[in-house]
Design a protein around this motif. Structure first.
Motif, PDB file in Angstrom:
ATOM      1  N   THR A 136       0.828  -1.194   0.000  1.00  0.00           N
ATOM      2  CA  THR A 136       0.000   0.000   0.000  1.00  0.00           C
ATOM      3  C   THR A 136       0.870   1.256   0.000  1.00  0.00           C
ATOM      4  O   THR A 136       1.940   1.272   0.621  1.00  0.00           O
ATOM      5  CB  THR A 136      -0.937   0.025   1.225  1.00  0.00           C
ATOM      6  OG1 THR A 136      -1.657   1.270   1.242  1.00  0.00           O
ATOM      7  CG2 THR A 136      -0.173  -0.116   2.524  1.00  0.00           C
ATOM      8  N   ASN A 137       0.404   2.283  -0.694  1.00  0.00           N
ATOM      9  CA  ASN A 137       1.120   3.570  -0.641  1.00  0.00           C
ATOM     10  C   ASN A 137       0.496   4.508   0.393  1.00  0.00           C
ATOM     11  O   ASN A 137       0.808   5.701   0.427  1.00  0.00           O
ATOM     12  CB  ASN A 137       1.163   4.238  -2.012  1.00  0.00           C
ATOM     13  CG  ASN A 137      -0.208   4.715  -2.475  1.00  0.00           C
ATOM     14  OD1 ASN A 137      -1.244   4.311  -1.938  1.00  0.00           O
ATOM     15  ND2 ASN A 137      -0.230   5.583  -3.477  1.00  0.00           N
ATOM     16  N   ASN A 138      -0.411   3.960   1.228  1.00  0.00           N
ATOM     17  CA  ASN A 138      -0.913   4.710   2.384  1.00  0.00           C
ATOM     18  C   ASN A 138      -1.468   6.073   1.983  1.00  0.00           C
ATOM     19  O   ASN A 138      -1.156   7.099   2.588  1.00  0.00           O
ATOM     20  CB  ASN A 138       0.235   4.889   3.376  1.00  0.00           C
ATOM     21  CG  ASN A 138      -0.177   4.593   4.790  1.00  0.00           C
ATOM     22  OD1 ASN A 138      -1.135   3.883   5.015  1.00  0.00           O
ATOM     23  ND2 ASN A 138       0.548   5.140   5.732  1.00  0.00           N
ATOM     24  N   ALA A 191       1.801  -4.828   3.803  1.00  0.00           N
ATOM     25  CA  ALA A 191       0.608  -4.936   4.648  1.00  0.00           C
ATOM     26  C   ALA A 191       0.220  -6.401   4.801  1.00  0.00           C
ATOM     27  O   ALA A 191       0.294  -7.178   3.847  1.00  0.00           O
ATOM     28  CB  ALA A 191      -0.557  -4.145   4.053  1.00  0.00           C
ATOM     29  N   LYS A 244      -5.948  -5.310   9.761  1.00  0.00           N
ATOM     30  CA  LYS A 244      -4.878  -5.042   8.802  1.00  0.00           C
ATOM     31  C   LYS A 244      -3.716  -4.338   9.490  1.00  0.00           C
ATOM     32  O   LYS A 244      -3.916  -3.345  10.208  1.00  0.00           O
ATOM     33  CB  LYS A 244      -5.409  -4.164   7.662  1.00  0.00           C
ATOM     34  CG  LYS A 244      -4.399  -3.862   6.564  1.00  0.00           C
ATOM     35  CD  LYS A 244      -5.082  -3.071   5.465  1.00  0.00           C
ATOM     36  CE  LYS A 244      -4.147  -2.766   4.321  1.00  0.00           C
ATOM     37  NZ  LYS A 244      -4.844  -2.013   3.244  1.00  0.00           N
ATOM     38  N   VAL A 276      -0.106  -2.493   8.727  1.00  0.00           N
ATOM     39  CA  VAL A 276       0.850  -1.904   7.779  1.00  0.00           C
ATOM     40  C   VAL A 276       2.186  -1.747   8.486  1.00  0.00           C
ATOM     41  O   VAL A 276       2.245  -1.210   9.606  1.00  0.00           O
ATOM     42  CB  VAL A 276       0.344  -0.545   7.254  1.00  0.00           C
ATOM     43  CG1 VAL A 276       1.382   0.106   6.344  1.00  0.00           C
ATOM     44  CG2 VAL A 276      -0.976  -0.717   6.514  1.00  0.00           C
ATOM     45  N   HIS A 327      -8.037  -2.405  -2.636  1.00  0.00           N
ATOM     46  CA  HIS A 327      -8.752  -1.737  -1.543  1.00  0.00           C
ATOM     47  C   HIS A 327      -8.774  -0.215  -1.731  1.00  0.00           C
ATOM     48  O   HIS A 327      -7.834   0.379  -2.280  1.00  0.00           O
ATOM     49  CB  HIS A 327      -8.073  -2.024  -0.199  1.00  0.00           C
ATOM     50  CG  HIS A 327      -7.875  -3.470   0.100  1.00  0.00           C
ATOM     51  ND1 HIS A 327      -8.800  -4.233   0.788  1.00  0.00           N
ATOM     52  CD2 HIS A 327      -6.844  -4.313  -0.186  1.00  0.00           C
ATOM     53  CE1 HIS A 327      -8.352  -5.467   0.918  1.00  0.00           C
ATOM     54  NE2 HIS A 327      -7.167  -5.544   0.338  1.00  0.00           N
ATOM     55  N   PRO A 348      -4.452   6.396  -4.804  1.00  0.00           N
ATOM     56  CA  PRO A 348      -4.444   5.250  -3.878  1.00  0.00           C
ATOM     57  C   PRO A 348      -4.105   3.938  -4.586  1.00  0.00           C
ATOM     58  O   PRO A 348      -4.720   3.585  -5.589  1.00  0.00           O
ATOM     59  CB  PRO A 348      -5.874   5.230  -3.331  1.00  0.00           C
ATOM     60  CG  PRO A 348      -6.377   6.629  -3.529  1.00  0.00           C
ATOM     61  CD  PRO A 348      -5.748   7.106  -4.792  1.00  0.00           C
ATOM     62  N   ASP A 401      -3.547   0.101  -3.148  1.00  0.00           N
ATOM     63  CA  ASP A 401      -3.582  -0.790  -1.984  1.00  0.00           C
ATOM     64  C   ASP A 401      -4.104  -2.140  -2.458  1.00  0.00           C
ATOM     65  O   ASP A 401      -5.308  -2.350  -2.557  1.00  0.00           O
ATOM     66  CB  ASP A 401      -4.480  -0.195  -0.902  1.00  0.00           C
ATOM     67  CG  ASP A 401      -4.381  -0.929   0.420  1.00  0.00           C
ATOM     68  OD1 ASP A 401      -3.956  -2.104   0.416  1.00  0.00           O
ATOM     69  OD2 ASP A 401      -4.751  -0.358   1.459  1.00  0.00           O
ATOM     70  N   SER A 455      -3.921  -6.486  -2.377  1.00  0.00           N
ATOM     71  CA  SER A 455      -3.548  -7.644  -1.560  1.00  0.00           C
ATOM     72  C   SER A 455      -3.935  -8.935  -2.257  1.00  0.00           C
ATOM     73  O   SER A 455      -4.876  -8.991  -3.048  1.00  0.00           O
ATOM     74  CB  SER A 455      -4.212  -7.580  -0.182  1.00  0.00           C
ATOM     75  OG  SER A 455      -5.608  -7.761  -0.289  1.00  0.00           O
TER      76      SER A 455
END
Length: 290
Positions: free
Chosen positions: A139-141, A154, A177, A179, A265, A279, A281, A283
């Motif tokens: 994820t790039n948060n 993550a 979750k 991170v 996500h 965003p 994210d 998985s």
């Protein structure tokens, strides 16, 4: 810690309750763990075995597998002949019968009603099923401070609840979750969230769905560099409850006694702003049918 203990206890009770319907049977010298779908003069048993759905019927003490062998591109539909022989005392047509759980369920119920006047089948108004999964991704948060658009690993756990009768296309998911920080971006977070999924494509092998994150409780920890004349380092941490209304999409593919799951996500959020980065994210995980 008390919350985690309570969650583990709930998961254990659900697992015990759901797996109670499964039993081991020996068929042609092999032992299988099967679920009972319909019980009567003819009992329908099934499970996913070696990445495929397998169906069995039990009459008296004999258990027979329903097969549909593919030879030179054509399906032989042996299951139709098997069922015709087993139901000869109260015949039910197999002409339009498909080797699916819903098709076999209807067929077995119809036969049992013919063969036994005392047989009663009441389709359950609710049939809850659960899946427990683990996942990992990057994820790039994008909804937190991330000036260099760094990516972080993550990890997480999903607990999914599905009603297979009236709300087949709907599911709720409780997710934890975590991170993890890396050497360049000193940020970590722990998040518990409540999610809703709508499955716009649903089949026995493949599901495609949109997901909505309805509520979250997130604890964060970071070393934040602030530059104002000189460089300093500031450690910040805290927790927050949010209703982000964040949307994403994903896919489930039946594999073994569960599903391989790929999810993108939080592509967009309704009530919170991103940090200016797009965003990302994503998985990949595996969910086990309980």
């Amino acid at each position: 810690m008390k919350y985690l203990h309570s969650l583990c206890a709930i998961l254990l009770l659900l697992t015990v309750g759901i797996t109670h319907a499964q039993q081991q049977y020996t068929v042609e010298g092999k032992t299988y763990t099967l679920q009972t779908e319909i019980e009567g003069t003819l009992t329908l048993l099934w499970n996913t075995i070696d990445d495929e759905y397998r169906y069995f019927v039990k009459k008296g003490s004999a258990i027979t597998e329903l097969k549909n062998t593919k030879v030179d591109g054509d399906y032989k539909e042996e299951y139709k002949e098997t069922l015709t022989l087993l139901t000869s005392d109260a015949p039910v047509s197999t002409d339009k019968l498909k080797l699916t759980l819903s098709g076999l369920r209807n067929y077995v119920v119809e036969y049992n009603r013919k063969a036994d006047s005392n047989f009663v089948y009441e389709k359950p108004s609710v049939q809850l099923k659960t899946r427990l999964g683990v996942f990992a991704g990057m994820t790039n948060n994008a909804y937190f401070y991330n000036p260099n658009n760094d990516f972080l690993p993550a990890l997480g756990i999903d607990f999914e609840i599905i009603d297979e009768v009236r709300l087949k296309r709907h599911a709720v998911v409780f997710q934890f979750k975590q991170v993890l920080e890396n050497s360049d971006y000193k940020f970590s977070s722990s998040q518990v969230s409540f999610n809703y999924r709508f499955k716009f494509i649903k089949s026995e092998k493949f599901d495609a769905f949109v997901t909505a994150k309805a509520a979250t409780f997130t604890s964060v920890s970071r070393d934040q560099e602030l530059i104002d004349g000189e460089e300093v380092t500031k450690f910040t941490s805290g927790s927050q409850f949010q209703v982000p209304g964040a949307f994403g999409f994903g896919f489930d593919y039946a594999l073994g006694n569960g599903y391989l799951s790929l999810v993108y996500h939080d592509i967009v959020a309704v009530t919170i702003d991103n940090n200016g980065n797009t965003p990302v994210d994503i998985s990949l995980g595996y969910k086990l049918n309980l």
